[in-house]
Scaffold this active site. Structure first.
Site, PDB file in Angstrom:
ATOM      1  N   LEU A 506      84.157  -9.801   8.786  1.00 44.45           N
ATOM      2  CA  LEU A 506      83.237  -9.780   9.940  1.00 44.45           C
ATOM      3  C   LEU A 506      81.790  -9.741   9.496  1.00 44.45           C
ATOM      4  O   LEU A 506      80.902 -10.215  10.191  1.00 44.45           O
ATOM      5  CB  LEU A 506      83.510  -8.556  10.818  1.00 44.45           C
ATOM      6  CG  LEU A 506      84.830  -8.535  11.573  1.00 44.45           C
ATOM      7  CD1 LEU A 506      85.031  -7.193  12.239  1.00 44.45           C
ATOM      8  CD2 LEU A 506      84.868  -9.638  12.616  1.00 44.45           C
ATOM      9  N   GLY A 507      81.555  -9.169   8.327  1.00 44.12           N
ATOM     10  CA  GLY A 507      80.170  -9.083   7.880  1.00 44.12           C
ATOM     11  C   GLY A 507      80.060  -8.246   6.630  1.00 44.12           C
ATOM     12  O   GLY A 507      81.008  -7.580   6.214  1.00 44.12           O
ATOM     13  N   GLY A 509      77.534  -5.442   4.692  1.00 48.60           N
ATOM     14  CA  GLY A 509      76.389  -4.557   4.893  1.00 48.60           C
ATOM     15  C   GLY A 509      75.973  -3.959   3.566  1.00 48.60           C
ATOM     16  O   GLY A 509      76.521  -4.299   2.516  1.00 48.60           O
ATOM     17  N   ALA A 510      74.998  -3.049   3.635  1.00 48.69           N
ATOM     18  CA  ALA A 510      74.500  -2.439   2.415  1.00 48.69           C
ATOM     19  C   ALA A 510      75.577  -1.597   1.743  1.00 48.69           C
ATOM     20  O   ALA A 510      75.589  -1.436   0.538  1.00 48.69           O
ATOM     21  CB  ALA A 510      73.293  -1.573   2.741  1.00 48.69           C
ATOM     22  N   GLY A 512      79.052  -1.978   2.190  1.00 50.15           N
ATOM     23  CA  GLY A 512      80.359  -2.560   1.953  1.00 50.15           C
ATOM     24  C   GLY A 512      80.623  -3.718   2.888  1.00 50.15           C
ATOM     25  O   GLY A 512      79.748  -4.146   3.638  1.00 50.15           O
ATOM     26  N   VAL A 514      82.962  -5.580   5.916  1.00 54.55           N
ATOM     27  CA  VAL A 514      83.733  -5.200   7.102  1.00 54.55           C
ATOM     28  C   VAL A 514      84.732  -6.300   7.438  1.00 54.55           C
ATOM     29  O   VAL A 514      84.383  -7.487   7.411  1.00 54.55           O
ATOM     30  CB  VAL A 514      82.797  -4.979   8.313  1.00 54.55           C
ATOM     31  CG1 VAL A 514      83.575  -4.439   9.499  1.00 54.55           C
ATOM     32  CG2 VAL A 514      81.679  -4.021   7.954  1.00 54.55           C
ATOM     33  N   LYS A 527      85.937  -1.002   7.309  1.00 59.17           N
ATOM     34  CA  LYS A 527      84.825  -1.107   6.349  1.00 59.17           C
ATOM     35  C   LYS A 527      85.288  -0.615   4.994  1.00 59.17           C
ATOM     36  O   LYS A 527      85.739   0.519   4.839  1.00 59.17           O
ATOM     37  CB  LYS A 527      83.655  -0.269   6.849  1.00 59.17           C
ATOM     38  CG  LYS A 527      82.518  -0.216   5.876  1.00 59.17           C
ATOM     39  CD  LYS A 527      81.244   0.195   6.561  1.00 59.17           C
ATOM     40  CE  LYS A 527      80.132  -0.709   6.108  1.00 59.17           C
ATOM     41  NZ  LYS A 527      79.150  -0.973   7.087  1.00 59.17           N
ATOM     42  N   ASP A 621      68.796   3.353   7.851  1.00 57.86           N
ATOM     43  CA  ASP A 621      68.958   1.902   7.723  1.00 57.86           C
ATOM     44  C   ASP A 621      69.040   1.243   9.098  1.00 57.86           C
ATOM     45  O   ASP A 621      69.909   0.416   9.351  1.00 57.86           O
ATOM     46  CB  ASP A 621      70.211   1.602   6.893  1.00 57.86           C
ATOM     47  CG  ASP A 621      70.179   0.198   6.295  1.00 57.86           C
ATOM     48  OD1 ASP A 621      69.085  -0.399   6.219  1.00 57.86           O
ATOM     49  OD2 ASP A 621      71.248  -0.309   5.917  1.00 57.86           O
TER      50      ASP A 621
END
Ligand SMILES: *[C@@H]1O[C@H](CO)[C@@H](O)[C@H](O)[C@H]1NC(C)=O
Ligand SMILES: *[C@@H]1O[C@H](CO)[C@@H](O)[C@H](O)[C@H]1NC(C)=O
Ligand SMILES: *[C@@H]1O[C@H](CO)[C@@H](O)[C@H](O)[C@H]1NC(C)=O
Ligand SMILES: *[C@@H]1O[C@H](CO)[C@@H](O)[C@H](O)[C@H]1NC(C)=O
Ligand SMILES: *[C@@H]1O[C@H](CO)[C@@H](O)[C@H](O)[C@H]1NC(C)=O
Ligand SMILES: *[C@@H]1O[C@H](CO)[C@@H](O)[C@H](O)[C@H]1NC(C)=O
Length: 791
Positions: A506-507, A509-510, A512, A514, A527, A621
């Site tokens: 799904l994406g 991030g900083a 990890g 997801v 995540k 963040d």
């Protein structure tokens, strides 16, 4: 005897000949048509299309238009923008130098096509296109270039093209819907503000924009001569919109119209019907306008259901139309809710519910209870004076306030709606009501005495047993029925199965990556933490349980975790509408109202983290990639609590973009303590992004030196009084100028270099909501005036 028929035949031929002579389609300069019931329009050579005045809506209302002249309906396919009607005796002239000029019965000009020089003649083409031909035989003006609500075969729409729906079946004023081919290649349907014309959310999108390779993006909407409609991509490929085999255009008329109810239909009609017939639909979009988010097919408190693929609006029981002539308008309740203490104490005597099935008003909810049983759901709404309807589905309950938006009938979802209505009139002083109220009062006094007894008893038990336990009582929050969370623990293998081997990313991030997964029947986001917490499982567990104890409507809920020493994963609720980043920086500017709602949601989530939690949580963040949107576009903050877990003693300086500030507060770059005010700073930057729908840092022409920093621009625009430049002529926001100014000022207070000048998030909410006055903010840049390009 034989002579008569011959005479008749020759007469017919003569009439036919005369008619043909009159209708070779050309219209000489100086011609005019007057608005009367028997005026002769300008016909195309086949006589299929006519240009002239058509009587609409009452005797004295004529519309300058083009219509199908050979079918009984005389369907109108073109009219000048705005669709204004004129009265009997008005006139249209075809003039050299001036083109088409429409004057009303007093001779006052009301519309012109724009100046046309060297006009040779006008021409009503058999395609339905009225053209003005110059002396060099070129087409100088054509009605196809200024479409109204319809496009016809041989007509092409280029990027930037638009057609508008009409107001209603018989009112040709610009209506609520638009079909646009955006410059980026997407064909969209969206609502529009009927006064200012600003575009609302798209409720249909052809998805013909290719971000990575613009030669694959759409470029023209083509309705070809054979009656096929498609989007032509720059690389020559097509996206067919006409899905079925079309009907031959020699035998059928074709038109595609954005109807007043928001549905874009491709219609056909036989040219030589053997029996009376009507326009039939070949295809249409959107598939279901009632469930298309953003279509607003029916007004507030109204309910949309699909009948023959068109929206049918019906007020629910106990509600009636505000304007009885506008079926798709707003509905008003036949009662008032009240928060009178007197009524509240025996709400059951005053209010009751009508139970409706398969009707829902997504959004409009202010409390979500999960899990919850049906009885609790009803009771909770009954005793809540703001609750107008409670929606019950899958052991969850949503309480909603008036006005209810986006109402729809949707049998695919098994929902129950408990719609409140008033059983007895509001106290008006009538004898009957008085005695009833007296009875209620006595009854309630008795029950209050009984309740007080029970409460005392419980109190004693509580003091004796629970208090001695020294267990800290926790605040309970609306929306969660369990106060302490029973956080589910999963094995790594279970999560491998749930995510099908971490297949659907799904994406990133900083902290990890997801993945989408399914646990039971619930869709979840898993995540996978990349940096495994060094200090082992104890700290991880402590932090995770802190995160799990946070419950707020504007925070993404943690559902479970996995920690086996080697793998650390967190399981969150899944958010169907993706990140705020994709919402804000997509092709279509979301509505100002929706953006304001999101900004306040984020502020509320942050306030909770900073002030209401047992342990203060600094997010560290805050950025649009970390704000998610649920089914109803409620903002939910993600990734909170992880900063403390994963970034202890880590320097953040190298995560910033070189030489720019991005979202990071200046303290990150200095040797000053980092407090919750860093989140306030990031919120300020985010607020500017929400206002301008622009990223906080934009590199022009991929040049690292040529950079636009939104916070600087915000100050400049605010300082110079050019908010219109900041919001790039967002008419909806400019129309709400006072709020817009307030939001800008709040943003500027948040991004002050000196952390102590920044407000708390709680103050931010009060300022955004108008609870406290916002004072003039100072320049957010007193410490350094260094130019960015010099760094
Ligand atoms: C149409 O007919 C008129 C005369 O009735 C003539 O002057 C004109 O040239 C014709 N136009 C075309 C395009 O044939
Ligand atoms: C009328 O339409 C036909 C078919 O599209 C086209 O070939 C012709 O040039 C048009 N005539 C004028 C005067 O535009
Ligand atoms: C059409 O609707 C508009 C907006 O509601 C209204 O102002 C106008 O008078 C209507 N036109 C007619 C001819 O009724
Ligand atoms: C873009 O797509 C076209 C064909 O659709 C292809 O020929 C071209 O190489 C692509 N360009 C890039 C930069 O990928
Ligand atoms: C689109 O329609 C055209 C005409 O019928 C056909 O030739 C073409 O194969 C279709 N394209 C796709 C992608 O279906
Ligand atoms: C309001 O509507 C409800 C539900 O249809 C009905 O039971 C009630 O009698 C109505 N009240 C009034 C005052 O019309």
């Amino acid at each position: 005897m034989a002579l008569v028929p011959i005479h008749l035949i020759s007469l017919t031929i003569l009439i036919h000949f005369v008619a043909a002579q009159q209708t070779n389609g050309s219209v000489s300069v100086g011609s005019s048509v007057t608005a009367t019931t028997d005026a002769k329009p300008w016909l195309s050579s086949s006589g299929e299309f006519a240009f002239g005045f058509k009587q609409v809506q009452g005797k004295d209302n004529f519309l300058l238009s083009i219509w199908y002249d050979k079918i009984p309906e005389k369907t109108i396919i073109w009219y000048p923008e705005g669709g204004m009607t004129v009265s009997t005796g008005s006139k249209v002239d075809l003039l050299d130098g001036r083109g088409l000029v429409l004057s009303d019965s007093q001779g006052k000009e009301v519309w012109t096509s724009g100046s046309i020089s060297d006009l040779a003649y006008g021409y009503m083409n058999d395609t339905g296109n009225f053209v003005m031909v110059g002396s060099d035989s070129r087409n100088i003006w054509e009605s196809f270039s200024y479409p109204a609500d319809t496009i016809l075969p041989t007509q092409v729409m280029n990027g930037g093209g638009v057609i508008n729906s009409k107001m209603s079946k018989t009112n040709f004023t610009r209506g609520r819907f638009q079909l646009r081919l955006l410059q980026d290649g997407n064909l969209v349907l969206n609502t529009q503000d009927t006064i200012y014309g600003s575009a609302g959310d798209a409720y249909y999108n052809s998805a013909t924009h290719d971000e990575s390779n613009s030669s694959n993006s759409g470029f023209q909407l083509v309705f070809d001569a054979t009656g096929y409609m498609y989007i032509l991509r720059r690389n020559g490929e097509r996206l067919n919109l006409t899905t079925k085999d079309s009907l031959p255009s020699g035998d059928y008329y074709h038109r595609a119209t954005l109807d007043f109810d928001g549905v874009f239909n491709h219609y056909y009609y036989p040219k030589h019907p053997s029996e009376p017939t009507s326009w039939k639909v070949i295809w249409f979009v959107p598939e279901n306008i009632c469930t298309s988010i953003g279509s607003k097919a029916c007004g507030l408190n109204n309910v949309c259901s699909l009948v023959d693929n068109r929206p049918n609006c019906e007020c629910p029981q106990g509600f009636s139309l505000v304007d009885p002539n506008t079926l798709d308008g707003d509905c008003k309740p036949n009662f008032t809710l009240s928060c009178d203490e007197d009524e509240l104490n025996h709400a059951g005597d005053v209010f009751d519910f009508i139970e409706l099935t398969n009707i829902d008003w997504p959004s409009s909810d202010y409390v979500h209870m999960n899990p919850c049983n049906e009885q609790t759901c009803r009771t909770s709404c009954l005793n809540d004076c703001f609750c107008a309807v409670a929606i019950y589905r899958d052991s969850q309950c949503w309480k909603k306030q008036l006005p209810l938006a986006n109402g729809k009938k949707d049998p695919s979802q098994n929902v129950k709606a408990f719609l409140k209505f008033r059983k007895i009139d509001r106290p008006s002083g009538s004898g009957e009501n008085r005695s009833r109220r007296a009875l209620i009062l006595i009854g309630s006094l008795l029950s209050i005495m009984f309740l007080v007894g029970i409460v005392l008893l419980i109190g004693v038990i509580y003091v004796c047993f629970i208090q001695t336990n020294k267990k800290k009582a926790r605040k309970s929050f609306p929306g969660s029925s369990t106060v302490e969370t029973n956080l589910a623990r999963f094995t790594h293998q279970e999560l491998v199965n749930a995510t099908d081997g971490f297949k659907d990313e799904l994406g990133k991030g900083a902290f990890g990556t997801v993945y989408k997964g399914v646990i039971g029947t619930k869709i979840v986001a898993v995540k996978k933490l990349e940096t495994v917490v060094q200090d082992g499982q104890k700290e991880f567990k402590t932090e995770v349980s802190t995160i799990a104890k946070t419950h707020h409507k504007n925070l993404v809920q943690l559902l479970g975790y996995c920690d086996d020493g080697e793998h650390q994963l967190l399981i969150y609720e899944y958010m169907s509408n993706g990140t705020l980043a994709s919402f804000l920086f997509g092709d279509i500017r979301p509505s100002w109202k929706q953006r304001r709602y999101i900004a306040i949601g984020i502020a509320k989530g942050l306030t909770y983290l900073h002030e209401d939690c047992s342990n203060q949580i600094i997010h560290c963040d805050i950025k649009p990639q970390n704000i998610l949107l649920d089914d109803y576009f409620n903002a939910k903050i993600a990734d909170f609590g992880l900063a403390k877990l994963l970034m202890i003693n880590q320097s953040r300086t190298n995560t910033g973009i070189r030489g720019t500030k991005g979202y990071l507060a200046p303290e990150w770059f200095r040797n000053t303590p980092v407090t919750f005010k860093v989140d306030v700073y990031s919120f300020g930057v985010l607020l500017f992004e929400i206002i301008a729908c622009q990223k906080s840092v934009v590199f022009n022409n991929n040049d690292v030196e040529d950079v636009v920093v939104l916070t600087d621009m915000a100050w400049d625009c605010y300082h110079e009084g050019r908010l219109d430049a900041f919001v790039k002529n967002d008419l909806e926001a400019l129309d709400d100028f006072e709020k817009l100014t307030t939001y800008m000022m709040v943003g500027l207070w948040c991004v002050q270099e000196n952390p102590s000048l920044r407000p708390t998030m709680k103050m931010v909410i009060q300022m955004l909501e108008g609870g406290i006055e916002v004072t003039e903010p100072p320049c957010p840049c007193p410490f350094s005036v260094t130019s960015l390009s010099a760094s």
